[in-house]
Design an enzyme around this catalytic site. Structure first.
Site, PDB file in Angstrom:
ATOM      1  N   PHE C  50      49.869  34.473  40.375  1.00 26.47           N
ATOM      2  CA  PHE C  50      50.339  34.005  41.672  1.00 26.47           C
ATOM      3  C   PHE C  50      50.760  32.537  41.579  1.00 26.47           C
ATOM      4  CE2 PHE C  50      47.887  37.705  42.883  1.00 26.47           C
ATOM      5  CZ  PHE C  50      48.648  38.251  43.902  1.00 26.47           C
ATOM      6  N   GLU C  51      51.816  32.238  42.303  1.00 25.97           N
ATOM      7  CA  GLU C  51      52.430  30.910  42.330  1.00 25.97           C
ATOM      8  C   GLU C  51      51.431  29.771  42.538  1.00 25.97           C
ATOM      9  OE1 GLU C  51      55.240  31.048  45.456  1.00 25.97           O
ATOM     10  OE2 GLU C  51      55.340  28.883  45.677  1.00 25.97           O
TER      11      GLU C  51
END
Lengths: 256, 330, 256, 330
Positions: C50-51
């Site tokens: 995830f970013e």
């Protein structure tokens, strides 16, 4: 008057430069002793930072390495080398102490080689963090015994920048503005740098030495401040704390 | 190999990337070990000024200093610059107060899966706000460059797009490979607000879970305000300095604000209050209703505790904690 | 044959692209559902990133935010956005899923504005991490319902790079070599990109739709692969796991 | 504003800074969650090849994988490139084996306050080793650039010195400020060895205390060998993922090596064995004596456990632990 050796004098003189609330990037040995002494006398809130990532430790004793566990004992943070150097590069760090095998009249330092780079007479460690600290920290200081082998007209190798070729050469080089060598503390005298030429200048002579001694033990011509004073020797208090608290095993002051 | 500027964005650069100017500021910054505990009201009054450029920590509605955003709106700050970096509910609040008029855009006007904020959208569409386009990582890298004390950092995003065209980035060639690289200018915010799990009275901070960009943000910012779920003694910081994420040297104010990220998520503490966040989004659609909503939830609240009280208080927080820690998953 | 909606189909088709041991940078919603589905069927060792800094979590449910606690629940590491994006920039991340208000024939995406940038008709969130993922990850995919408003000849704003202006324009732009749009999965068909022109090309049509439907609901001319197949619909297993395990509350598949 | 290359160092650049070439490698790197536990002997045989460029984690004699350095010498690797980054005892061991012939110099041949290593000095002075000069931070930044997937990173050190002249850095102008900046090329080591407190079977790693440059090193390196004081279950990693410093994706081999940093310091575990480090330095001064010393302490030891045994074993380690944790300080 108190009896003391040259190392104790240099450490005491250096420690007085570190005002309370300032930040200092230190290595092992004398610089660390000076910072510890300052904390215990005039600057309890001196911020000590180590190259390898130790921020504001409570040093239980002299570290053997700038990366050993003592450098982050009861510290505010155990960070990284990047953290420490980012602080320096960002302008957060006021003082640093560096040394070397050779120093010139502009406070440039050699800790890399004596002789030719490819086939040196003697190979030294190189920059380590010295070029970084010397580039980034606002005021660079040196504690060193003084002789003509060490204080030379021309360095065999310029590892760490002082005032480079003097004058405005440092600011023109691209190094952070307003940074540079500040005080050179030797066994014989204390020097600063003449503001325009950026050449090394005697500002005080240590007890027991003459101006003549200082010049005779320097490989280049030293400038002289208008009124040269006698260096204030270590006080009883400085010596007591240095010997009993900072360096009871005389790791550093034993070398004086 | 020649190095050249091939192209550059047309967006305004709101902040000076010159590291020597920033160095002069940091040289004068007080880094003494001093007690910095104060109320959030006091901290915002003292350290957030009209015209400042501000950045908010966390990730939109995750470990975000919501209480501080409310206080900034309550104190009616104006003409702020704002780093719209992963900005969701924080942006929504600041837009409601119309506190900023310069915006570095990475992610704005949306609340991710929750939908778009009418309030944020209308404000940004109004023409009252100067915009420069970036990306989340571009703003992270701009903060990293500032933290490193360098005026720019190379990157490999933005190329070939309108995001580049409307940014203030430049396209240069690499002195080693000749490849094209984007040059991202350092970003030194005037002030950052970061919410953490715990801090001591000097500002040594700990937080658990993802760091997002908060460590670079704390380093890059000229002033740092910390809101903390709880205070801890300095001896606990010193017991394990590896856990310190932000050291005291960087911090100007420490404010103990329990539930300071509500209605957002605080990892290991409480999950986001999705019902209340929906209430924000829905009331925004009716200007009159939204005015009422803001009066009740922001302007009439003397502090964050009252805001939490008005939205369910300790029982609500008990439920949100159970949800956050997956209490019933075993 | 199983009864399913278009979202269930797109997620199932997308999940089949994620081979075991590959890495995927995902957002919330359908992309996350596709990654979770892949992990539970064919790719138990799919690496989800995830970013905001979550590395390889065990997702207990659909995250509401790419930064909420679920994204690092029982994760290998709770890192930073810098960590995740460095992985992508370094070439560690194989796949990403992106979306937008508009897409063109080269797979370029608009998630910034409709109308003029300074005074837009509609302002959207902007890049967020989309331009970063779309620049760095090896293969970018899109799941989207298809119509002429969304599939346009010309974007109002190019937020995230696809194949830019086609041909060799992407590799000439300076973006990392070998990266680019890979598959576009819609409610009507699956498209890839013709290797030379880099134009969008129909490779399979979804059950219940005709080639004509696909072209009629696209604002630009679509190329056609030599042998266009029928998209394999969701299997019983895919639907069961998607409905019972991945998205029991129908947050995502409810929108199909 | 023109950007130009004003000057460049004359030192050889040993490694390719091109991020696209590195990306091709990382694309193919196995990142499956797989058991990677093996003996150190096996790991060095499998992942350290003649001619590789190697980097050693920790800081000289602090959390340094000494056991791995011994094994590399025992396996008689040759023609390695070596990142002499804070290199002290590690360099001393590798010099004794003459395993490298290319050296990026930041700090070499010394052991800080302990003095200089005759062995390292003579080897570097012999002309058998190609040298390029850098600084500790410059090498850290070169690893950071590689970790970031960019071909270079700007910095503000080196300028005006011979350290710059004998480096492979370039002097460029900033596209935003016009200021002079050093451009440091990315460094992607072929292999890194890092010693940690604990790891799981997949390579998720924890360590306590200063990170030095190990996180960037792990990211930048094509292959990563981990030596760990002890193995921990993966459920412990998952219980607190904030404590993971190096995630499994980066790691190729995990070797459980108790006292793996001996005779160096391992924070919270054992202090350095200063007597034994002095024995290294003193025996180096007499080539015959040093040959004997190496036979006894490296070549005749089948593994690190035997080395520790020969130098005091568990009683010595008990004393070094007491010293490390300041047991008697209260």
């Amino acid at each position: 008057m108190a009896d003391y050796n040259s190392m104790e004098l240099m450490i005491s003189v250096a420690s007085r430069e570190l005002e309370d609330g300032s930040t200092v990037g230190v290595g092992t040995g004398a610089p660390c002793a000076a910072a510890m002494l300052a904390q215990k006398i005039s600057s309890p809130k001196l911020v000590i930072m180590f190259e390898a990532g130790g921020f504001s430790p409570e040093l239980p004793e002299m570290p053997i390495s700038v990366g050993d566990s003592r450098t982050f004992y009861k510290a505010a943070m155990a960070g990284s080398m990047g953290d420490t150097m980012e602080y320096c590069s960002r302008g957060f760090v006021d003082y640093t102490f560096l040394g070397g095998a050779q120093i010139d009249m502009y406070g440039n330092l050699n800790s890399t080689v004596i002789g030719d780079h490819a086939r040196p007479k003697v190979r030294f460690p190189g920059s380590g963090g010295a070029n970084d600290f010397g580039s980034f920290c606002w005021r660079m200081m040196v504690m060193t015994p003084q002789d003509t082998k060490r204080f030379v007209e021309k360095l065999d190798f310029m590892t760490t920048p002082g005032w480079l070729t003097g004058g405005t050469s440092r600011e023109e080089s691209g190094l952070p503005l307003g940074t540079g060598p500040y005080k050179i503390i030797t066994n014989m005298a204390v020097m600063d740098f003449e503001p325009t030429s950026k050449r090394m200048r005697i500002i005080s002579v240590n007890p027991g030495y003459s101006l003549r001694d200082v010049q005779d033990n320097c490989g280049f011509e030293l400038l002289k401040a208008d009124n040269i004073t006698e260096t204030l020797p270590p006080s009883e208090q400085e010596l007591r704390i240095l010997r009993e608290v900072v360096d009871p095993y005389r790791y550093v002051i034993g070398r004086g | 190999m020649p190095v050249e500027i091939i192209d550059q964005g047309i967006g305004p650069l709101f902040m000076d990337p010159d590291p020597d100017n920033a160095r002069e500021f940091f040289r004068g910054k007080n880094r003494k070990l001093e007690k910095k505990v104060m109320s959030l009201k006091e901290a915002i009054a003292k350290y957030v000024h009209d015209g400042d450029y501000i950045a908010i920590g966390g990730f939109g509605a995750n470990r975000t200093p919501v209480a501080a955003c409310h206080e900034i709106v309550r104190q009616k700050r104006k003409h702020l610059g704002f780093a719209g970096h992963t900005a969701t509910h924080d942006m929504e609040i600041l837009s409601a107060g119309e506190v900023f008029d310069r915006l570095d855009v990475a992610y704005v006007v949306g609340l991710e899966a929750r939908g778009l904020s009418t309030c944020s959208r209308k404000y940004v569409e109004s023409g009252k706000v100067k915009l420069t386009e970036w990306t989340n990582y571009a703003l992270t890298m701009r903060l990293k460059a500032a933290a490193m004390g360098i005026p720019f950092i190379p990157c490999r995003n933005l190329m070939g797009t309108d995001t580049f065209k409307y940014s203030a980035a430049k396209l240069i060639t690499c002195p080693f490979t000749g490849k094209k690289l984007t040059a991202l200018p350092a970003l030194y915010p005037d002030v950052a607000v970061i919410h953490v799990h715990s801090a001591d009275i000097y500002g040594n901070c700990r937080f658990k879970g993802i760091a997002v960009s908060d460590i670079d943000l704390a380093n890059a910012s000229k002033r740092v305000i910390i809101t903390a779920e709880r205070m801890i003694p300095t001896r606990e910081i010193k017991r394990d300095p590896t856990m310190t994420r932000i050291p005291y040297h960087l911090v100007d104010a420490v404010c103990e604000v329990r539930f300071g990220a509500y209605p957002g998520t605080m990892p290991y503490e409480y999950f986001s209050d999705e019902d209340h966040l929906k209430e924000w989004l829905s009331s925004e659609r009716d200007p009159e209703k939204f005015k009422e909503f803001l009066k009740r939830n922001v302007f009439d609240c003397k502090d964050h505790e009252e805001y939490v009280q008005r939205n369910g208080g300790s029982e609500k927080m008990r439920q949100l904690r159970a949800k956050e820690i997956l209490l019933e998953e075993g």
